[in-house]
Enzyme design. Sequence first.
Site, mmCIF file in Angstrom:
data_model
loop_
_atom_site.group_PDB
_atom_site.id
_atom_site.type_symbol
_atom_site.label_atom_id
_atom_site.label_comp_id
_atom_site.label_asym_id
_atom_site.label_seq_id
_atom_site.Cartn_x
_atom_site.Cartn_y
_atom_site.Cartn_z
ATOM 1 N N HIS A 29 -3.157 9.675 -0.279
ATOM 2 C CA HIS A 29 -3.201 8.296 -0.763
ATOM 3 C C HIS A 29 -3.146 8.244 -2.279
ATOM 4 O O HIS A 29 -2.386 7.464 -2.858
ATOM 5 C CB HIS A 29 -4.475 7.616 -0.262
ATOM 6 C CG HIS A 29 -4.598 6.190 -0.691
ATOM 7 N ND1 HIS A 29 -3.938 5.157 -0.044
ATOM 8 C CD2 HIS A 29 -5.282 5.613 -1.711
ATOM 9 C CE1 HIS A 29 -4.230 4.010 -0.638
ATOM 10 N NE2 HIS A 29 -5.046 4.253 -1.655
ATOM 11 N N GLU A 33 0.839 -1.200 0.000
ATOM 12 C CA GLU A 33 0.000 0.000 0.000
ATOM 13 C C GLU A 33 0.875 1.250 0.000
ATOM 14 O O GLU A 33 1.728 1.424 0.885
ATOM 15 C CB GLU A 33 -0.936 0.000 1.212
ATOM 16 C CG GLU A 33 -1.986 1.084 1.140
ATOM 17 C CD GLU A 33 -3.154 0.857 2.082
ATOM 18 O OE1 GLU A 33 -3.857 1.834 2.378
ATOM 19 O OE2 GLU A 33 -3.360 -0.284 2.506
ATOM 20 N N LYS A 58 -8.276 -1.125 10.758
ATOM 21 C CA LYS A 58 -7.536 -1.569 9.581
ATOM 22 C C LYS A 58 -6.331 -0.660 9.360
ATOM 23 O O LYS A 58 -5.244 -1.121 8.987
ATOM 24 C CB LYS A 58 -8.455 -1.556 8.358
ATOM 25 C CG LYS A 58 -7.837 -2.147 7.084
ATOM 26 C CD LYS A 58 -7.206 -1.101 6.198
ATOM 27 C CE LYS A 58 -6.691 -1.701 4.889
ATOM 28 N NZ LYS A 58 -6.006 -0.690 4.050
ATOM 29 N N ASP A 111 4.094 -14.129 12.336
ATOM 30 C CA ASP A 111 2.809 -14.640 11.880
ATOM 31 C C ASP A 111 1.781 -13.506 11.838
ATOM 32 O O ASP A 111 1.222 -13.127 12.861
ATOM 33 C CB ASP A 111 2.347 -15.751 12.830
ATOM 34 C CG ASP A 111 1.118 -16.497 12.324
ATOM 35 O OD1 ASP A 111 0.379 -15.949 11.490
ATOM 36 O OD2 ASP A 111 0.888 -17.636 12.778
#
Length: 425
Positions: free
Chosen positions: A375, A82, A260, A276
Amino acid sequence: MINSRVPGFRNLTTGERRDTIAAQPAIGPEALTVLDPDAGLTLEQADHMVENAVGVMGIPVGIATNFTVNGRDLFVPMATEEPSVIAAASNVARMARGNGGFTTSRSTPLMQAQVQLLDVVDPQAARLRLLEAGPEIVELANAQDPRLVEIGGGVREVLVRLVPSSRQTYVVLHLVVDVRDAMGANAVNTMAEAVAPRVAEIAGGRSLLRILTNKADLRLTRVRAVFDAGQLGGAQVVDDMVDAAELAVVDPYRAATHNKGIMNGITAVVLATGNDTRAVEAGAHSHAVGPDGRYTSMSHFEKDRDGNLVGTMELPMPVGLVGGATRVHPVAQANVALLGVQSAAELADVIMAVGLAQNTGALRALASEGIQRGHMSLHARNVAVTAGATVDEIDSVVARMIADRAVRVEAAEAFLAELRSGAGQ
């Protein structure tokens, strides 16, 4: 001593960035060699790591700058696709430096394994029998990993819960294990398998599940930081950020996206260090469910007496430096070495600092110019490349797409055609 404040780092070429990092004390040029695509994970190594391996998939690894964690500067490797994540984390880390950066604390590295017992006719009495047999169960479990006990780890407690269901009341025994610098899954799973027959015998039932829980609520890491109001954009921006964060506290729809954003930062460091990602994400999201059963924000924001923004967060952070891909994947090893952390606790500290920084950066964008501006500016580079722009053409195509507010492949192709047509005249 490392200085993670590198003005203009984002404007350097890839080679210049690597040279800048390699020039820092305690790092050296060899630290980044394995990050070359042709020097990283080999197909042979991949075949030993997973079943049915057919290849490897590259993910960009970038460096977050400006981080000070518990008084120590460091460069943070982040693996993510991202575009805006690393830039946002680095920018916010810069804003925290004047107030000491990020401060962390943590609990003991306790992981839990569960042994599920079925067909127990007297669950209440079985619970007490198991607790009475606690010392025996602890001894049997610790015998499975004498090395862990040697270095100060091992089973700390036996807990027993009664869990009603539509089928029956399950008796669930928990082994609470200090796993030291390991993530701990293999250790606690082995212990659960070993004690299950004896536990079932004592309870008068039969065992079914014998596995760790990723709800690592006894292995918590806490982080806090103060972000300068002036650098954030002023008092109104701070107020708006607090209100934006508060919506995530009270509204699960907002909380899902808010959290998120936190995991954008956390997962990037977890992945870069070979840990992990699924275990960390499961633990974090389950921790975000409050006592009332409602999903809520993982972080909290408020103002201090001077009007600066204060961010805090507390999450399970089951990461390790022992075992797993961290010890097998050459790029993960290089990234851990670059961080310079000496324990799983230190790694958890860094991960939490990045998560809070990333979250703060997203809130600031939302409370000021909106999330899309920054973004899309970074996303535009990917669009330009997709349209076929060369290295020399990317900046011009990106600038045109942003100016026209048309960050789309077809627009980039049209701008690229114009650029090349003009160059040929």
